[in-house]
Design an enzyme around this catalytic site. Structure first.
Site, PDB file in Angstrom:
ATOM      1  N   HIS A   1       4.381  -5.999   4.406  1.00  0.00           N
ATOM      2  CA  HIS A   1       4.094  -7.261   3.796  1.00  0.00           C
ATOM      3  C   HIS A   1       3.469  -6.944   2.772  1.00  0.00           C
ATOM      4  CE1 HIS A   1       2.827 -11.528   3.990  1.00  0.00           C
ATOM      5  NE2 HIS A   1       1.886 -11.020   3.356  1.00  0.00           N
ATOM      6  N   CYS A   2       3.915  -7.686   1.413  1.00  0.00           N
ATOM      7  CA  CYS A   2       3.852  -7.378   0.157  1.00  0.00           C
ATOM      8  C   CYS A   2       2.670  -8.347  -0.409  1.00  0.00           C
ATOM      9  CB  CYS A   2       4.905  -7.641  -0.756  1.00  0.00           C
ATOM     10  SG  CYS A   2       4.540  -7.058  -2.253  1.00  0.00           S
ATOM     11  N   PRO A   3       1.461  -8.003  -0.562  1.00  0.00           N
ATOM     12  CA  PRO A   3       0.509  -9.121  -1.285  1.00  0.00           C
ATOM     13  C   PRO A   3       1.099  -9.788  -2.823  1.00  0.00           C
ATOM     14  CG  PRO A   3      -0.235  -6.639  -1.639  1.00  0.00           C
ATOM     15  CD  PRO A   3       1.058  -6.639  -0.711  1.00  0.00           C
TER      16      PRO A   3
END
Length: 377
Positions: A107-109
């Protein structure tokens, strides 16, 4: 180490601000002073490609398992109680996106989205265009700095104070973005292209290697094989006993990461055909519920026990939640040698007692740091 932001919208605001400031600030205050019209169009085209690929990386769903998906006999069966669907191989439930993600990488912030099967090409194109644009800009800025330095003692009317100020600001900022994004792209290329792994699977490989280093892996994968293929007993019992009695067995001799076919196939599986890699809307060649595997994965009932172990799905020790208990946990080891008793301090890794969902690597990363909902694993 995974980055966590207090305000999740900063994850998009910061990259957008840097792209706009460096890209358009450099153009207006510096590049417009000496680039030709065609060169400026090329530069702005690169900037536009950054925005297009970034938008697609943010808003493209990373991939949802079909509701009617049924895992094959060659896969681990992993049911998501929240989505009420079986997870295909390589899929995980993201605690932030609140969905199961096909071939979940992390999951990429910075995109407020998971990087998964369907949007991985968009994510890679975003990184590529940022690197290409910042590298091109750095080349232009260094050339401009050299020119201004070489004529610093001459009287010329084209000198601009604002240009010099912005060169001093933009050059280190541009170099910083280039280096940081290049390191991320390098990690993605190393994992996905050279080894066919997502970041989660790379973490999983670290965990498997740790189990092997502690001499705890071989017995576990044999247990998994016997559970899946009980028909191999008693014919293979002697081979199993002989393998377990060996002083040391190389991990590569009995474990196999099945999705590492070869670098060219790996990158085509993730990005699609090479002639579409830079096309903004190109997608992977499959729907993300099954993947090409190397020849070591395919089971042969007449093969050796080591080859049978290599046919296990990933991870080879199964999708377990708890590890076996390890005695008292004392760090004191007593050895009797030559009639003498030797007492020595034996270091204990606290991770030895942790199961898959709690284990963390040398960077301190566990599954949850990649966005995985460990309660649903």
């Amino acid at each position: 180490m995974a980055i966590k932001l207090k305000n999740r919208w900063l994850g998009v605001a910061i990259p957008a601000f840097l792209v706009a400031l460096i890209g358009y600030g450099s153009h207006y205050f510096i590049l417009s002073n000496f680039l030709s019209w065609n060169e400026q169009i090329f530069y702005q085209t690169c900037q536009t490609m950054i925005w297009v690929s970034y938008y697609l990386a943010i808003y493209t769903n990373p991939g949802i398992p079909p509701k009617d998906f049924k895992p094959s006999a060659e896969e681990w069966h992993n049911y998501c109680k929240k989505c009420r669907v079986y997870k295909p191989e390589r899929a995980h439930h993201c605690k932030t996106c609140n969905q199961c993600v096909l071939a979940m990488d992390h999951h990429c912030p910075w995109t407020l989205n998971c990087v998964g099967h369907s949007n991985f090409p968009h994510f890679m194109r975003f990184l590529f265009w940022v690197i290409f644009s910042t590298a091109y800009l750095l080349f232009l800025l260094i050339g401009r700095i050299y020119l201004l330095w070489s004529i610093r003692h001459t009287a010329f009317h084209h000198r601009s104070t604002s240009e010099i100020i912005f060169i001093c600001i933009m050059t280190p900022m541009d170099a910083f973005v280039l280096l940081t994004v290049s390191s991320l792209l390098g990690r993605c290329i190393y994992n996905q292209c050279l080894h066919g792994m997502t970041q989660i699977e790379s973490w999983e490989m670290d965990r498997i290697q740790s189990l092997h280093y502690k001499n705890r892996l071989l017995a576990q994968v044999i247990d998994r094989l016997v559970e899946r293929r009980p028909e191999i007993l008693p014919a293979k019992q002697h081979e199993i006993n002989k393998l377990l009695s060996k002083r040391y067995v190389n991990q590569e001799d009995f474990t196999n990461f099945p999705y590492d076919v070869n670098p060219w196939t790996n990158i085509n599986n993730a990005m699609g055909p090479w002639y579409l890699w830079l096309w903004p809307w190109s997608k992977p060649p499959t729907i993300g519920t099954s993947f090409a595997k190397n020849e070591l994965f395919f089971y042969d009932p007449n093969s050796s026990i080591e080859d049978m172990l290599m046919s296990l799905p990933w991870p080879p020790d199964g999708l377990t939640h708890h590890s076996r208990a390890l005695g008292s946990g004392s760090s004191i080891e007593t050895i009797v040698s030559g009639g003498e008793q030797v007492i020595r301090d034996k270091s204990v890794d606290l991770r030895d007692r942790l199961g898959r969902n709690s284990w963390y690597n040398d960077w301190g990363e566990d599954l949850s740091d990649f966005g995985v909902d460990t309660e649903l694993e």
